[in-house]
Write an enzyme that holds these catalytic residues in place. Structure first.
Site, PDB file in Angstrom:
ATOM      1  N   HIS A 191      67.573 -17.814  77.466  1.00 35.16           N
ATOM      2  CA  HIS A 191      66.758 -17.099  76.776  1.00 35.16           C
ATOM      3  C   HIS A 191      66.223 -15.651  77.597  1.00 35.16           C
ATOM      4  O   HIS A 191      67.111 -14.741  77.947  1.00 35.16           O
ATOM      5  CB  HIS A 191      65.763 -17.642  76.065  1.00 35.16           C
ATOM      6  CG  HIS A 191      64.882 -17.039  75.055  1.00 35.16           C
ATOM      7  ND1 HIS A 191      65.313 -15.717  74.640  1.00 35.16           N
ATOM      8  CD2 HIS A 191      63.810 -17.453  74.109  1.00 35.16           C
ATOM      9  CE1 HIS A 191      64.343 -15.460  73.716  1.00 35.16           C
ATOM     10  NE2 HIS A 191      63.587 -16.258  73.574  1.00 35.16           N
ATOM     11  N   HIS A 195      76.442 -11.409  72.227  1.00 35.55           N
ATOM     12  CA  HIS A 195      75.190 -11.704  71.723  1.00 35.55           C
ATOM     13  C   HIS A 195      75.370 -12.393  70.315  1.00 35.55           C
ATOM     14  O   HIS A 195      76.200 -12.113  69.512  1.00 35.55           O
ATOM     15  CB  HIS A 195      74.460 -10.432  71.399  1.00 35.55           C
ATOM     16  CG  HIS A 195      72.916 -10.537  71.256  1.00 35.55           C
ATOM     17  ND1 HIS A 195      72.371 -11.205  70.008  1.00 35.55           N
ATOM     18  CD2 HIS A 195      71.806 -10.400  72.031  1.00 35.55           C
ATOM     19  CE1 HIS A 195      70.878 -11.206  69.763  1.00 35.55           C
ATOM     20  NE2 HIS A 195      70.498 -10.772  71.154  1.00 35.55           N
ATOM     21  N   ASP A 246      70.462  -7.377  78.280  1.00 34.13           N
ATOM     22  CA  ASP A 246      70.391  -7.789  79.846  1.00 34.13           C
ATOM     23  C   ASP A 246      71.152  -7.230  80.877  1.00 34.13           C
ATOM     24  O   ASP A 246      71.061  -7.602  82.178  1.00 34.13           O
ATOM     25  CB  ASP A 246      70.514  -9.401  79.724  1.00 34.13           C
ATOM     26  CG  ASP A 246      69.299  -9.995  79.123  1.00 34.13           C
ATOM     27  OD1 ASP A 246      68.093  -9.585  79.263  1.00 34.13           O
ATOM     28  OD2 ASP A 246      69.363 -10.971  78.470  1.00 34.13           O
TER      29      ASP A 246
END
Ligand code: ACO
Length: 429
Positions: A268, A307, A364
């Site tokens: 996460h 994702h 990210d």
């Protein structure tokens, strides 16, 4: 018969059922009428990891993963990142509308006044070992605040709720900065509530007693935008935890420390660290083709790519890429990792393996490079995620507490263990 129903035939019994459809969804509890015998429990759905179950109705954040859209209360993330501030976005998420000037002044003043922490917490910081992970410190320091403010358990009182929201959003940067300073063995800097939210955080992290210390406005702006991008992302793992723990009517400090615990996990809040480590491992642009081949063979994953929800460019990744260059201009230390990242992105976006699987850079992919350029150690990355996400957690928690449809969270299970059997004494086993 209304068209807004789903007809179900139970082939075990031949019986037909019409179940109402609302918002393209059926209520799982409507399936309970489907039984073989009258004393059966009734039909359930099996949905590990909530892959296809809506656990709430929400008015906070909208995501269209196929089109790469993210909106807070209807406002596109691109507009908020360009024109708003993190504290204004926090107000929007929690209150539902952008504040007018008076509301904004009051909100900012309340949050910044609550950047000061209880002195007990400062003393508590000393008991953590010198190498404690700052995210573990943050989780503990959030939880302990329920002992300072027992009134926080009155979660049905809107005034009490609001005060805890000021406290949590105000305190988190202070806790994070203290955890960082504790780690490097330097004295804590107390907050400067005359600064804006991001500048005050950078000041608490960095100031070494310089009389004329000034926070770089470009760095503060970059951090503020990163905070906006991370503020909410609807029903992800940590947000579901916040709602789930909060559904027991416990105080928000306890619920939020649980949510932060969920964020701490490598699947996460830890992916930006993995993306940075991957870029370091690749080492140079020349090594990219070999790395991509290994990814395509299934030996590795391209971290910061793909994702669960976005099957298009993560809108946050586009904004973050631009911020990276702003930060490099200030630090004058252009990381060679950005060259690897840009080239990797180009190759991947044109390769059928990634195109067919709809794998695009996510939030990210670039954030770790920025945090590195700003001088943050890797173990601060999840902390930098938790500070802004607290606004989203609190907005979702407040919505849940007031939602008449909600009850204490309590999933069902399919029991597949041993049938009833009699106890055997230890001598007979
Ligand atoms: N690199 C290479 N191949 C990938 C990647 C990747 N990063 N992600 C998915 N794939 C491939 C899978 O191998 C699979 O291929 P196959 O159909 O040939 O088996 C296909 O794409 C679908 O992948 P799933 O794992 O089913 O996709 P899922 O939606 O479950 O996973 C996830 C999403 C976990 C984010 C995944 O893309 C991943 O592991 N990415 C890297 C880690 C990462 O960046 N995580 C951060 C997410 S953003 C956040 O949490 C804030």
């Amino acid at each position: 018969m209304s068209n807004n129903t789903l007809s179900i035939t139970d082939n075990r019994t031949g019986k037909n059922y019409d179940v109402p459809i609302e918002h393209d969804t059926i209520r799982a509890s409507d399936l309970r009428q489907i039984k073989v015998k009258s004393d059966d429990f009734g039909m359930m759905t099996y949905d590990p990891a909530y892959m296809n179950t809506a656990s709430c109705k929400s008015e906070i954040t909208y995501i269209d993963g196929d089109l790469g859209i993210l909106e807070y209360r209807g406002y596109p993330i691109e507009q908020l990142a360009e024109k708003s501030t993190f504290l204004e976005v926090a107000y929007l998420l929690i209150h539902g509308e952008l504040p007018n000037q008076e509301q904004s002044d009051y909100w900012v003043q309340r949050i910044m006044r609550h950047t000061y922490v209880h002195q007990t917490l400062t003393r508590l910081m000393e008991v953590f070992r010198y190498d404690s992970h700052p995210m573990s410190i943050l989780i503990s320091c959030v939880a302990i605040q329920s002992t300072f403010y027992p009134e926080a358990r009155n979660v049905d009182d809107p005034k009490v709720r609001e005060k805890q929201i000021w406290r949590i959003i105000g305190r988190l940067p202070t806790i994070a900065a203290f955890a960082y300073r504790h780690r490097i063995g330097r004295p804590y800097n107390y907050p400067d509530s005359t600064l804006d939210y991001a500048s005050n955080f950078l000041y608490m992290l960095d100031n070494m007693g310089e009389r004329n210390y000034e926070v770089d406005p470009i760095m503060a702006k970059a951090l503020d935008i990163l905070f906006i991008l991370h503020a909410d992302h609807e029903q992800n793992c940590s947000t579901s935890v916040m709602r789930s723990i909060g559904s027991s009517r416990v105080d928000p400090f306890t619920a939020l420390s649980g949510a932060a615990g969920a964020l701490y996990g490598p699947l996460h809040g830890g992916a930006n660290e993995q993306a940075l480590l991957m870029l370091r491992q690749i080492g140079s642009v020349a090594n990219i083709p070999t790395y991509i081949e290994r990814v395509k063979k299934g030996e590795l994953r391209l971290m910061g790519f793909g994702h669960r929800v976005y099957k298009n460019y993560d809108p946050r990744a586009k904004i973050i890429k631009k911020i990276a260059y702003d930060v490099f201009n200030v630090t004058k230390k252009r990381s060679h990792l950005i060259d690897i990242a840009v080239e990797l992105e180009q190759i991947a976006l044109n390769d059928p393996y990634f195109v067919e699987r709809k794998l695009y850079p996510n939030v990210d992919f670039y954030s770790g490079i920025i945090y590195q350029a700003m001088g943050f150690p890797i173990d601060m990355y999840p902390v930098l995620f938790a500070i802004p996400r607290a606004a989203g957690w609190l907005a979702q928690w407040a919505e849940m507490v007031q939602d008449k449809d909600q009850k204490i969270a309590r999933p069902r299970q399919i029991y597949l263990g041993a049938p009833r059997r009699d106890y055997v004494t230890i001598a007979e086993r």
